[in-house]
Scaffold this motif. Sequence first.
Motif, PDB file in Angstrom:
ATOM      1  N   VAL A   1       0.844  -1.202   0.000  1.00 10.71           N
ATOM      2  CA  VAL A   1       0.000   0.000   0.000  1.00 10.71           C
ATOM      3  C   VAL A   1       0.875   1.247   0.000  1.00 10.71           C
ATOM      4  O   VAL A   1       0.689   2.153  -0.829  1.00 10.71           O
ATOM      5  CB  VAL A   1      -0.938   0.016   1.233  1.00 10.71           C
ATOM      6  N   ASP A   2       1.823   1.312   0.919  1.00 10.16           N
ATOM      7  CA  ASP A   2       2.638   2.515   1.076  1.00 10.16           C
ATOM      8  C   ASP A   2       3.444   2.823  -0.189  1.00 10.16           C
ATOM      9  O   ASP A   2       3.435   3.955  -0.681  1.00 10.16           O
ATOM     10  CB  ASP A   2       3.591   2.355   2.272  1.00 10.16           C
ATOM     11  N   VAL A   3       4.123   1.800  -0.716  1.00  8.65           N
ATOM     12  CA  VAL A   3       4.957   2.020  -1.909  1.00  8.65           C
ATOM     13  C   VAL A   3       4.067   2.243  -3.127  1.00  8.65           C
ATOM     14  O   VAL A   3       4.333   3.130  -3.954  1.00  8.65           O
ATOM     15  CB  VAL A   3       5.909   0.826  -2.131  1.00  8.65           C
ATOM     16  N   GLY A   4       3.000   1.461  -3.236  1.00 11.30           N
ATOM     17  CA  GLY A   4       2.105   1.594  -4.387  1.00 11.30           C
ATOM     18  C   GLY A   4       1.491   2.970  -4.487  1.00 11.30           C
ATOM     19  O   GLY A   4       1.409   3.556  -5.580  1.00 11.30           O
ATOM     20  N   MET A   5       1.057   3.528  -3.375  1.00 14.52           N
ATOM     21  CA  MET A   5       0.452   4.857  -3.385  1.00 14.52           C
ATOM     22  C   MET A   5       1.496   5.943  -3.651  1.00 14.52           C
ATOM     23  O   MET A   5       1.219   6.927  -4.355  1.00 14.52           O
ATOM     24  CB  MET A   5      -0.260   5.121  -2.058  1.00 14.52           C
ATOM     25  N   ARG A   6       2.681   5.753  -3.127  1.00 15.28           N
ATOM     26  CA  ARG A   6       3.745   6.731  -3.370  1.00 15.28           C
ATOM     27  C   ARG A   6       4.093   6.795  -4.849  1.00 15.28           C
ATOM     28  O   ARG A   6       4.267   7.873  -5.428  1.00 15.28           O
ATOM     29  CB  ARG A   6       4.974   6.355  -2.535  1.00 15.28           C
ATOM     30  N   TYR A   7       4.156   5.625  -5.485  1.00 17.21           N
ATOM     31  CA  TYR A   7       4.505   5.588  -6.899  1.00 17.21           C
ATOM     32  C   TYR A   7       3.324   5.961  -7.789  1.00 17.21           C
ATOM     33  O   TYR A   7       3.515   6.407  -8.919  1.00 17.21           O
ATOM     34  CB  TYR A   7       5.061   4.213  -7.269  1.00 17.21           C
ATOM     35  N   LEU A   8       2.105   5.785  -7.288  1.00 22.68           N
ATOM     36  CA  LEU A   8       0.938   6.280  -8.013  1.00 22.68           C
ATOM     37  C   LEU A   8       1.028   7.800  -8.151  1.00 22.68           C
ATOM     38  O   LEU A   8       0.772   8.362  -9.225  1.00 22.68           O
ATOM     39  CB  LEU A   8      -0.343   5.891  -7.274  1.00 22.68           C
TER      40      LEU A   8
ATOM     41  N   GLY B   1      -9.020   6.187   1.995  1.00 25.72           N
ATOM     42  CA  GLY B   1     -10.441   6.225   1.666  1.00 25.72           C
ATOM     43  C   GLY B   1     -10.912   5.046   0.841  1.00 25.72           C
ATOM     44  O   GLY B   1     -11.980   5.104   0.220  1.00 25.72           O
ATOM     45  N   ILE B   2     -10.138   3.954   0.831  1.00 26.29           N
ATOM     46  CA  ILE B   2     -10.463   2.780   0.018  1.00 26.29           C
ATOM     47  C   ILE B   2     -11.002   1.667   0.907  1.00 26.29           C
ATOM     48  O   ILE B   2     -10.369   1.298   1.903  1.00 26.29           O
ATOM     49  CB  ILE B   2      -9.214   2.276  -0.733  1.00 26.29           C
ATOM     50  N   THR B   3     -12.151   1.135   0.530  1.00 26.77           N
ATOM     51  CA  THR B   3     -12.707  -0.034   1.212  1.00 26.77           C
ATOM     52  C   THR B   3     -12.377  -1.263   0.387  1.00 26.77           C
ATOM     53  O   THR B   3     -12.782  -1.369  -0.771  1.00 26.77           O
ATOM     54  CB  THR B   3     -14.229   0.093   1.374  1.00 26.77           C
ATOM     55  N   ALA B   4     -11.613  -2.169   0.981  1.00 29.44           N
ATOM     56  CA  ALA B   4     -11.158  -3.359   0.258  1.00 29.44           C
ATOM     57  C   ALA B   4     -11.885  -4.601   0.748  1.00 29.44           C
ATOM     58  O   ALA B   4     -12.304  -4.685   1.905  1.00 29.44           O
ATOM     59  CB  ALA B   4      -9.648  -3.535   0.447  1.00 29.44           C
TER      60      ALA B   4
ATOM     61  N   ARG C   1      -6.671  -1.974   6.506  1.00 34.14           N
ATOM     62  CA  ARG C   1      -6.604  -0.744   7.313  1.00 34.14           C
ATOM     63  C   ARG C   1      -5.686   0.284   6.654  1.00 34.14           C
ATOM     64  O   ARG C   1      -5.961   1.487   6.691  1.00 34.14           O
ATOM     65  CB  ARG C   1      -6.130  -1.066   8.725  1.00 34.14           C
ATOM     66  N   SER C   2      -4.600  -0.178   6.054  1.00 30.38           N
ATOM     67  CA  SER C   2      -3.694   0.739   5.350  1.00 30.38           C
ATOM     68  C   SER C   2      -4.397   1.392   4.166  1.00 30.38           C
ATOM     69  O   SER C   2      -4.231   2.588   3.910  1.00 30.38           O
ATOM     70  CB  SER C   2      -2.440  -0.010   4.881  1.00 30.38           C
ATOM     71  N   LEU C   3      -5.195   0.614   3.430  1.00 24.70           N
ATOM     72  CA  LEU C   3      -5.947   1.167   2.305  1.00 24.70           C
ATOM     73  C   LEU C   3      -7.030   2.135   2.788  1.00 24.70           C
ATOM     74  O   LEU C   3      -7.319   3.135   2.122  1.00 24.70           O
ATOM     75  CB  LEU C   3      -6.580   0.042   1.487  1.00 24.70           C
TER      76      LEU C   3
ATOM     77  N   GLN D   1     -12.041  -2.516  -8.165  1.00 23.95           N
ATOM     78  CA  GLN D   1     -12.361  -3.198  -6.914  1.00 23.95           C
ATOM     79  C   GLN D   1     -11.044  -3.622  -6.268  1.00 23.95           C
ATOM     80  O   GLN D   1     -10.196  -4.234  -6.922  1.00 23.95           O
ATOM     81  CB  GLN D   1     -13.242  -4.420  -7.174  1.00 23.95           C
ATOM     82  N   TRP D   2     -10.887  -3.277  -5.016  1.00 25.18           N
ATOM     83  CA  TRP D   2      -9.641  -3.536  -4.305  1.00 25.18           C
ATOM     84  C   TRP D   2      -9.785  -4.791  -3.447  1.00 25.18           C
ATOM     85  O   TRP D   2     -10.795  -4.997  -2.781  1.00 25.18           O
ATOM     86  CB  TRP D   2      -9.276  -2.351  -3.416  1.00 25.18           C
ATOM     87  N   ILE D   3      -8.732  -5.612  -3.460  1.00 25.98           N
ATOM     88  CA  ILE D   3      -8.655  -6.783  -2.586  1.00 25.98           C
ATOM     89  C   ILE D   3      -7.420  -6.625  -1.710  1.00 25.98           C
ATOM     90  O   ILE D   3      -6.317  -6.361  -2.211  1.00 25.98           O
ATOM     91  CB  ILE D   3      -8.556  -8.091  -3.387  1.00 25.98           C
ATOM     92  N   ALA D   4      -7.595  -6.791  -0.399  1.00 23.54           N
ATOM     93  CA  ALA D   4      -6.478  -6.773   0.550  1.00 23.54           C
ATOM     94  C   ALA D   4      -6.300  -8.182   1.099  1.00 23.54           C
ATOM     95  O   ALA D   4      -7.273  -8.855   1.442  1.00 23.54           O
ATOM     96  CB  ALA D   4      -6.752  -5.800   1.684  1.00 23.54           C
ATOM     97  N   VAL D   5      -5.054  -8.628   1.209  1.00 25.01           N
ATOM     98  CA  VAL D   5      -4.813  -9.986   1.665  1.00 25.01           C
ATOM     99  C   VAL D   5      -5.258 -10.198   3.108  1.00 25.01           C
ATOM    100  O   VAL D   5      -5.639 -11.295   3.498  1.00 25.01           O
ATOM    101  CB  VAL D   5      -3.325 -10.362   1.501  1.00 25.01           C
ATOM    102  N   GLY D   6      -5.225  -9.134   3.914  1.00 26.44           N
ATOM    103  CA  GLY D   6      -5.609  -9.269   5.316  1.00 26.44           C
ATOM    104  C   GLY D   6      -6.095  -7.960   5.893  1.00 26.44           C
ATOM    105  O   GLY D   6      -6.119  -6.921   5.222  1.00 26.44           O
ATOM    106  N   GLN D   7      -6.457  -8.002   7.173  1.00 23.28           N
ATOM    107  CA  GLN D   7      -7.046  -6.828   7.818  1.00 23.28           C
ATOM    108  C   GLN D   7      -6.047  -5.689   7.954  1.00 23.28           C
ATOM    109  O   GLN D   7      -6.413  -4.513   7.840  1.00 23.28           O
ATOM    110  CB  GLN D   7      -7.602  -7.216   9.192  1.00 23.28           C
ATOM    111  N   ALA D   8      -4.774  -5.995   8.201  1.00 25.22           N
ATOM    112  CA  ALA D   8      -3.773  -4.932   8.333  1.00 25.22           C
ATOM    113  C   ALA D   8      -3.623  -4.163   7.017  1.00 25.22           C
ATOM    114  O   ALA D   8      -3.523  -2.930   7.009  1.00 25.22           O
ATOM    115  CB  ALA D   8      -2.432  -5.524   8.766  1.00 25.22           C
ATOM    116  N   THR D   9      -3.623  -4.892   5.909  1.00 22.76           N
ATOM    117  CA  THR D   9      -3.535  -4.249   4.599  1.00 22.76           C
ATOM    118  C   THR D   9      -4.793  -3.439   4.312  1.00 22.76           C
ATOM    119  O   THR D   9      -4.726  -2.329   3.775  1.00 22.76           O
ATOM    120  CB  THR D   9      -3.320  -5.314   3.505  1.00 22.76           C
TER     121      THR D   9
END
Length: 254
Positions: free
Chosen positions: A64-71, A101-104, A95-97, A85-93
């Motif tokens: 999330v952190d690197v992807g958004m920075r490079y976006l 403002g992204i609901t994954a 929360r980062s999204l 549509q966003w998929i996060a592998v787990g709850q920590a990811t």
Amino acid sequence: MLLLNTRPIERAQALTQILEHDQIDVIELPLLELKAMPYSAELAALYQQLLHAQVIVVVSPTAVDVGMRYLQASQIELSALNQVQWIAVGQATARSLQRYGITATVPDIENSEGMLQLPVLQHLHLQHVAFWRGRGGRQFMMDALQQRGVNILNFVLYQRQCPAQTMTQFQQLSPRLLTMTQPIFVCISSEASWLNWVKLCQNTPEILSKCQYLTLGQRLTQLLLQQQIPAVQQLESLDPESIRNFLLKQKGTA
């Protein structure tokens, strides 16, 4: 009882704190550290294709952190990805999204197999899926989607390696592990972390065989069993509370 908390250092603290509160001995021994790849022309070209993606799979808070920075470096507004549509592998990811403002969507089992079962990835007309990942990660999942004819946008955003400090720490810790008579549990959350653990133990195979392993998901569990590892317990989640409950149960039956 001793747990070797092998999660990356930025993710280990919550588990360590909850176990220490219950007087379970914990040593943090991270098997992976994550370092951002440099922003490159290849990544810049991939970001331009991201506008066609239907799904973005994000595999860690670091992604999330690197992807958004490079976006931002690609001069693409997050609002341009409203169709995704966003998929996060787990709850920590997830929360980062959420900080963006992204609901994954998060799978019940926080691994590749769990994500592949999500309805969004079962869609017959799925054509373009992007992965924000680390080098060497999620190959099984990408291969499974490619076999169904899905085009993969492969964003390798960071590399994973065994921290140099862990190698030194393990050498210092080995005499204690070799002489311990109490159970030693090791948390194994990915194939990469398992391979690093095996490498650490290459000169002390007794440690490798005497430990009990908590593995995330069926595929990782089968990998260890195929390598003749006798004591493997499958986890369905890396949630600290669920690991705590499992260890307390083991402590009670010891």
